[in-house]
Design an enzyme around this catalytic site. Structure first.
Site: not given
Length: 213
Positions: A126, A144
């Site tokens: 991420k 997220d």
């Protein structure tokens, strides 16, 4: 919604056209002014809010805003500054280690590819995706908790893991929206399509969202 139903391509286009009209050039809410300061801010943002991170990066970056300056600090110096955001030991160690690795392996330059970024301490998929997207303009999809929650709810992507949602979003969202797509979705999940008490009455895509159909 118990059974996932994907929106049509036309509906997905409508959603992102509305996001685009409302916010043509969305930006991260983390404060940064270089690839390195963004990288540090994203690493620090794990399990805390962007606002909390901005409060500690202001004094941190005043002291050290380059890999060399950060590497010259001790872990305890970093820890003292970032203590309010939690996970102090792990985050201070990662920030110091990634700064040294940038100097040792990449001449102090933040890499522009996922493979190299993910060799840096504290940098997962991420975080690498955020840096690639924001700094280098690559059409990545950082997933997220907001994207993981709202993507199935809206009807954009199905899955139970960040990797599954990332793959589905990259497949389902037309390419012309990909550079800004994750910003629009994060902001939508943060301020409108919230985990508790989603503000559906003020949602600009409520007529398209599968949650409301």
């Amino acid at each position: 919604m118990t059974n996932f139903e994907l929106l049509s391509t036309e509906q997905i286009i409508q959603i992102f056209e509305r996001f685009k009209a409302q916010n043509p050039d969305p930006k991260p809410e983390l404060d940064y002014y270089s690839p390195f300061t963004l990288l540090v801010a994203v690493v620090l943002s794990a399990q805390t809010t962007d606002k909390s991170v901005n409060k500690v990066t202001a004094p941190l970056f005043k002291l050290a805003d380059t890999p060399q300056a950060m590497a010259d600090l001790t872990q305890e110096q970093i820890a003292q500054i970032i203590r309010p955001i939690g996970l102090t030991s792990t985050k201070s160690k990662n920030i110091l280690s990634l700064s040294k690795k940038l100097l040792d392996d990449f001449d102090g330059i933040v890499p522009n590819n996922r493979k190299d970024l993910m060799t840096l301490p504290g940098v997962g998929r991420k975080t690498a995706n955020v840096v690639l997207n924001v700094v280098f303009g690559q059409p990545t999809m950082p997933v997220d908790t907001h994207l993981l929650r709202i993507s199935p709810r809206i009807g954009l992507a199905n899955g139970s893991t960040p990797e599954q949602i990332e793959q589905e979003l990259c497949k389902n969202i037309p390419s012309q929206y990909m550079v800004h797509a994750h910003h629009w979705l994060i902001l939508h999940g943060r301020y409108v399509c919230k985990a508790k008490n989603p503000d559906c009455s003020n949602c600009l895509i409520k007529d398209l969202c599968k949650h409301n159909l």
